[in-house]
Design a protein around this motif. Structure first.
Motif, PDB file in Angstrom:
ATOM      1  N   SER A 222     -30.949 -18.976   5.206  1.00 26.91           N
ATOM      2  CA  SER A 222     -30.728 -20.375   5.577  1.00 26.91           C
ATOM      3  C   SER A 222     -31.002 -21.293   4.390  1.00 26.91           C
ATOM      4  O   SER A 222     -30.328 -22.310   4.218  1.00 26.91           O
ATOM      5  N   ARG A 223     -31.988 -20.953   3.564  1.00 22.85           N
ATOM      6  CA  ARG A 223     -32.274 -21.748   2.377  1.00 22.85           C
ATOM      7  C   ARG A 223     -31.117 -21.665   1.386  1.00 22.85           C
ATOM      8  O   ARG A 223     -30.686 -22.672   0.835  1.00 22.85           O
ATOM      9  N   TRP A 224     -30.576 -20.462   1.169  1.00 25.62           N
ATOM     10  CA  TRP A 224     -29.428 -20.304   0.259  1.00 25.62           C
ATOM     11  C   TRP A 224     -28.216 -21.060   0.782  1.00 25.62           C
ATOM     12  O   TRP A 224     -27.484 -21.672   0.019  1.00 25.62           O
ATOM     13  N   ALA A 225     -28.008 -20.978   2.084  1.00 23.25           N
ATOM     14  CA  ALA A 225     -26.858 -21.669   2.679  1.00 23.25           C
ATOM     15  C   ALA A 225     -26.978 -23.179   2.481  1.00 23.25           C
ATOM     16  O   ALA A 225     -26.015 -23.856   2.119  1.00 23.25           O
ATOM     17  N   LEU A 226     -28.176 -23.716   2.725  1.00 23.19           N
ATOM     18  CA  LEU A 226     -28.385 -25.156   2.580  1.00 23.19           C
ATOM     19  C   LEU A 226     -28.215 -25.589   1.125  1.00 23.19           C
ATOM     20  O   LEU A 226     -27.593 -26.619   0.840  1.00 23.19           O
TER      21      LEU A 226
ATOM     22  N   ASP B 131     -20.726 -26.437  -2.494  1.00 21.00           N
ATOM     23  CA  ASP B 131     -20.033 -25.160  -2.307  1.00 21.00           C
ATOM     24  C   ASP B 131     -19.984 -24.856  -0.813  1.00 21.00           C
ATOM     25  O   ASP B 131     -20.739 -24.027  -0.291  1.00 21.00           O
ATOM     26  N   VAL B 132     -19.073 -25.541  -0.127  1.00 24.50           N
ATOM     27  CA  VAL B 132     -19.011 -25.463   1.335  1.00 24.50           C
ATOM     28  C   VAL B 132     -18.583 -24.067   1.796  1.00 24.50           C
ATOM     29  O   VAL B 132     -19.060 -23.567   2.812  1.00 24.50           O
ATOM     30  N   GLY B 133     -17.693 -23.426   1.047  1.00 21.34           N
ATOM     31  CA  GLY B 133     -17.225 -22.090   1.427  1.00 21.34           C
ATOM     32  C   GLY B 133     -18.358 -21.075   1.437  1.00 21.34           C
ATOM     33  O   GLY B 133     -18.475 -20.269   2.361  1.00 21.34           O
ATOM     34  N   LYS B 134     -19.203 -21.119   0.411  1.00 21.95           N
ATOM     35  CA  LYS B 134     -20.341 -20.200   0.358  1.00 21.95           C
ATOM     36  C   LYS B 134     -21.333 -20.510   1.464  1.00 21.95           C
ATOM     37  O   LYS B 134     -21.891 -19.601   2.087  1.00 21.95           O
TER      38      LYS B 134
ATOM     39  N   ASP C 256     -24.252 -14.507  13.109  1.00 20.01           N
ATOM     40  CA  ASP C 256     -24.130 -13.159  13.663  1.00 20.01           C
ATOM     41  C   ASP C 256     -25.495 -12.572  14.000  1.00 20.01           C
ATOM     42  O   ASP C 256     -25.624 -11.753  14.907  1.00 20.01           O
ATOM     43  N   LEU C 257     -26.519 -13.002  13.254  1.00 24.24           N
ATOM     44  CA  LEU C 257     -27.868 -12.510  13.509  1.00 24.24           C
ATOM     45  C   LEU C 257     -28.531 -13.219  14.687  1.00 24.24           C
ATOM     46  O   LEU C 257     -29.630 -12.860  15.090  1.00 24.24           O
ATOM     47  N   GLY C 258     -27.865 -14.266  15.209  1.00 24.66           N
ATOM     48  CA  GLY C 258     -28.376 -14.922  16.408  1.00 24.66           C
ATOM     49  C   GLY C 258     -29.109 -16.226  16.180  1.00 24.66           C
ATOM     50  O   GLY C 258     -29.697 -16.772  17.108  1.00 24.66           O
ATOM     51  N   TYR C 259     -29.069 -16.784  14.960  1.00 25.83           N
ATOM     52  CA  TYR C 259     -29.741 -18.057  14.692  1.00 25.83           C
ATOM     53  C   TYR C 259     -28.901 -19.207  15.249  1.00 25.83           C
ATOM     54  O   TYR C 259     -27.785 -19.445  14.797  1.00 25.83           O
ATOM     55  N   GLU C 260     -29.473 -19.936  16.196  1.00 26.04           N
ATOM     56  CA  GLU C 260     -28.717 -21.022  16.844  1.00 26.04           C
ATOM     57  C   GLU C 260     -28.347 -22.125  15.861  1.00 26.04           C
ATOM     58  O   GLU C 260     -27.237 -22.646  15.886  1.00 26.04           O
ATOM     59  N   VAL C 261     -29.294 -22.512  14.988  1.00 22.18           N
ATOM     60  CA  VAL C 261     -29.022 -23.573  14.017  1.00 22.18           C
ATOM     61  C   VAL C 261     -27.868 -23.162  13.106  1.00 22.18           C
ATOM     62  O   VAL C 261     -26.991 -23.972  12.782  1.00 22.18           O
ATOM     63  N   ALA C 262     -27.858 -21.891  12.687  1.00 22.49           N
ATOM     64  CA  ALA C 262     -26.772 -21.395  11.828  1.00 22.49           C
ATOM     65  C   ALA C 262     -25.443 -21.409  12.570  1.00 22.49           C
ATOM     66  O   ALA C 262     -24.394 -21.709  11.985  1.00 22.49           O
ATOM     67  N   GLN C 263     -25.467 -21.079  13.863  1.00 25.19           N
ATOM     68  CA  GLN C 263     -24.231 -21.095  14.651  1.00 25.19           C
ATOM     69  C   GLN C 263     -23.635 -22.494  14.704  1.00 25.19           C
ATOM     70  O   GLN C 263     -22.433 -22.681  14.480  1.00 25.19           O
ATOM     71  N   SER C 264     -24.477 -23.489  14.981  1.00 18.84           N
ATOM     72  CA  SER C 264     -23.959 -24.856  15.074  1.00 18.84           C
ATOM     73  C   SER C 264     -23.567 -25.393  13.691  1.00 18.84           C
ATOM     74  O   SER C 264     -22.585 -26.127  13.570  1.00 18.84           O
ATOM     75  N   ASN C 265     -24.313 -25.004  12.641  1.00 17.78           N
ATOM     76  CA  ASN C 265     -23.957 -25.450  11.290  1.00 17.78           C
ATOM     77  C   ASN C 265     -22.616 -24.873  10.847  1.00 17.78           C
ATOM     78  O   ASN C 265     -21.785 -25.579  10.266  1.00 17.78           O
ATOM     79  N   ALA C 266     -22.407 -23.581  11.107  1.00 14.10           N
ATOM     80  CA  ALA C 266     -21.143 -22.943  10.724  1.00 14.10           C
ATOM     81  C   ALA C 266     -19.979 -23.566  11.492  1.00 14.10           C
ATOM     82  O   ALA C 266     -18.910 -23.832  10.923  1.00 14.10           O
TER      83      ALA C 266
ATOM     84  N   ARG D 125     -15.439 -29.822  10.301  1.00 11.27           N
ATOM     85  CA  ARG D 125     -15.477 -30.941   9.361  1.00 11.27           C
ATOM     86  C   ARG D 125     -14.623 -30.680   8.113  1.00 11.27           C
ATOM     87  O   ARG D 125     -13.966 -31.584   7.592  1.00 11.27           O
ATOM     88  N   TYR D 126     -14.629 -29.440   7.621  1.00 11.49           N
ATOM     89  CA  TYR D 126     -13.965 -29.140   6.357  1.00 11.49           C
ATOM     90  C   TYR D 126     -12.786 -28.192   6.530  1.00 11.49           C
ATOM     91  O   TYR D 126     -12.462 -27.410   5.643  1.00 11.49           O
ATOM     92  N   GLY D 127     -12.130 -28.262   7.671  1.00 11.72           N
ATOM     93  CA  GLY D 127     -11.032 -27.351   7.969  1.00 11.72           C
ATOM     94  C   GLY D 127      -9.861 -27.451   7.014  1.00 11.72           C
ATOM     95  O   GLY D 127      -9.128 -26.484   6.796  1.00 11.72           O
ATOM     96  N   ASP D 128      -9.675 -28.627   6.409  1.00  9.57           N
ATOM     97  CA  ASP D 128      -8.523 -28.813   5.533  1.00  9.57           C
ATOM     98  C   ASP D 128      -8.757 -28.258   4.129  1.00  9.57           C
ATOM     99  O   ASP D 128      -7.896 -28.367   3.257  1.00  9.57           O
ATOM    100  N   GLN D 129      -9.908 -27.638   3.887  1.00 10.54           N
ATOM    101  CA  GLN D 129     -10.217 -27.127   2.552  1.00 10.54           C
ATOM    102  C   GLN D 129     -10.055 -25.613   2.438  1.00 10.54           C
ATOM    103  O   GLN D 129     -10.499 -25.011   1.468  1.00 10.54           O
ATOM    104  N   SER D 130      -9.436 -24.991   3.440  1.00 11.75           N
ATOM    105  CA  SER D 130      -9.171 -23.539   3.407  1.00 11.75           C
ATOM    106  C   SER D 130     -10.438 -22.767   3.068  1.00 11.75           C
ATOM    107  O   SER D 130     -10.500 -22.035   2.068  1.00 11.75           O
TER     108      SER D 130
END
Length: 529
Positions: free
Chosen positions: A294-298, A305-308, A318-328, A334-339
């Protein structure tokens, strides 16, 4: 903040949360008794989560790092959580730089604050025990006694300095004399183990733990619970142990959460409840070393680097973190137009992206995220990525409403007002609107407008204004885009004023037309014109 701990296996469990979730959806060849199947699945899941929770606690002992996590939500419902993100920029944050400047100028409170940030790795900072020790020592030199207890803990842990129980005892004793009650808990730990003192003394240990617990120190409650549960220096008393452990759980103490999960799993002192045990084990397991994703993602998100960030949050989802699910899910929306995501044949199509985001929102919703349930309702209501389905939208809004979400209450009122997915019922609509204001005072203005709409609908059902109000959902995206592009960017308040005046004129002309029509109907035949 030192705690007793039943010694776990000193190994990390090489398994994924995703595998545990698969247990819940595993098909059984004998479905003649679904309750037995569900019980067996919980039995298997609780064992796996117990191993992961144990590994998470063990890793904190091996690495000498307290099991602290600081999940950051990228959004607050539908908008970027700018304040939380600003506070997560570590040494680049302006507030941190001001605090550092004050500490360098001799401010003891700022020194103590810097020590805390580095010790726990908060607000985007990497844990740095050497810097934490430096600032705590400086704070004590300047007379800030709060750092004494943490200096004692650092020496006891050997975090950033060579382990020295004699120094730990010295600093904890000094802190206790200043009425810092968590230091009593640390002293009790030293007496239980016989570290830095003449010899073990369980009576003194219990007295210190009780002093800490009496002053609402979670560690004191946890350690007293361990003593009573195991009968260490006291007569074994399961009920007393449960009482102390539950109070520590209410304060969020990870080791206490783990022990209470074991009690629920085995039915000792508490009624056996595998579902509760699983949830408690899960909350501890999420504090393991794998949470560093989560720290690396943030950090990736903050660097642009939104893709990363999406890749890392998706892995944690996939590991079951709720915050990660909502963030992803939020990144996908939000960034759907950036492929930024990959589909079956290259980059995601809009449909694939919507479906993936919808699945993530749904997972987060199942874990109690009210905003996720709200966005699922919006997806079904407007047909975003899924077929428009008012009934499913209503179900999702009901789920969010049960978690006291004012927006969901407002939406349910609107659906009752228009008969979309719910029975046309103006009384129920008003009730939901009123509830929205009760829950969130910020809903006062939209609710006032909605109640005005209800009044118009009741008294002027076929008027121009009612037809205009009914057309708003269809033109809303256009109006929203216009407001953002014209008003917000240019700050053109005159246009907004003219628009409001136009609506007012249309309303007054409609009312005048109805009054003239009513007068003509009342005028007798042959009367002079």
């Amino acid at each position: 903040m030192l705690h007793l701990l039943f010694k776990p296996k000193y190994c990390l469990v090489a398994c994924s949360f995703h595998f545990i979730f698969m247990v819940f959806i595993k098909l059984d060849s004998n479905l003649s008794n679904p309750n037995i199947v569900i019980f067996q699945m919980y039995e298997e899941a609780v064992k796996l989560y117990a191993e992961l929770a144990e590994a998470a606690l063990t890793s904190s002992l091996i690495s000498k790092e307290p099991p602290v996590i600081e999940p950051i939500r990228l959004h607050s419902g539908t908008e970027e959580n700018k304040e939380a993100l600003r506070k997560s920029r570590g040494e680049d944050d302006e507030d941190f730089q001001i605090t550092e400047y004050q500490a360098q100028r001799g401010n003891s409170a700022a020194m103590y604050k810097l020590g805390l940030l580095y010790y726990y790795g908060l607000r985007g900072l990497r844990r740095d025990y050497v810097k934490a020790f430096h600032w705590f020592s400086k704070a004590v030199e300047k007379g800030d006694t709060r750092a004494m207890e943490l200096l004692g803990e650092i020496y006891a842990r050997g975090a950033g300095v060579e382990r020295n129980y004699t120094e730990a005892y010295k600093w904890l004793t000094l802190a206790a004399k200043q009425q810092h009650y968590s230091a009593y808990n640390g002293l009790g730990y030293l007496y239980v183990k016989g570290y830095g003192v003449e010899k073990k003394n369980l009576t003194k240990a219990r007295e210190y733990f009780k002093l800490a617990a009496d002053n609402k120190e979670a560690g004191g409650h946890y350690n007293l619970g361990v003593l009573y549960l195991k009968g260490i220096g006291v007569k074994r008393d399961i009920m007393e142990a449960c009482n102390h452990l539950l109070q520590a759980v209410n304060a969020g103490q990870p080791k206490a959460i783990y022990q209470v999960a074991k009690l629920f799993q085995k039915g000792i002192g508490l009624k056996k409840n595998l579902h509760m045990a699983t949830m408690l084990y899960k909350s501890v397991a999420e504090r393991g070393p794998w949470s560093s994703l989560s720290r690396w993602a943030l950090e990736s998100y903050l660097k642009g680097d939104v893709g990363k960030a999406l890749l890392l949050y998706s892995r944690m989802a996939d590991l079951g973190y709720e915050v990660a699910q909502s963030n992803a899910a939020w990144i996908l929306d939000r960034y759907g137009d950036q492929s930024i995501c990959m589909g079956e044949s290259g980059f995601c199509t809009d449909m694939e992206r919507h479906l993936r985001a919808h699945a993530l929102w749904w997972q987060a919703s199942e874990q109690g995220n009210e905003h996720a349930a709200l966005l699922i309702g919006d997806a079904y209501y407007y047909g975003r990525g899924v077929a428009r389905d008012y009934e499913r939208a209503a179900e999702a809004y009901m789920h969010a409403q049960s978690q006291s979400n004012a927006q969901a209450m407002f939406n349910l009122g609107y659906m009752h007002e228009h008969g979309h997915g719910l029975p046309l019922d103006l009384h129920l609509a008003k009730r939901y609107y009123d509830q929205a204001v009760t829950v969130d005072s910020a809903a006062k203005l939209p609710v006032m407008l909605a109640l005005t709409s209800l009044w118009l609908r009741k008294n002027y059902a076929d008027s121009f204004l009612v037809r205009f109000i009914d057309s708003l959902p269809e033109i809303y995206p256009v109006v929203e885009e216009w407001v953002e592009d014209v008003l917000m960017d240019e700050g053109n308040a005159t246009i907004l004023t003219l628009f409001a005046c136009l609506v007012t004129v249309l309303y007054l002309r409609e009312r005048q037309r109805r009054q003239v029509a009513a007068a003509n109907l009342q005028q007798p035949d042959g009367a002079p014109m």
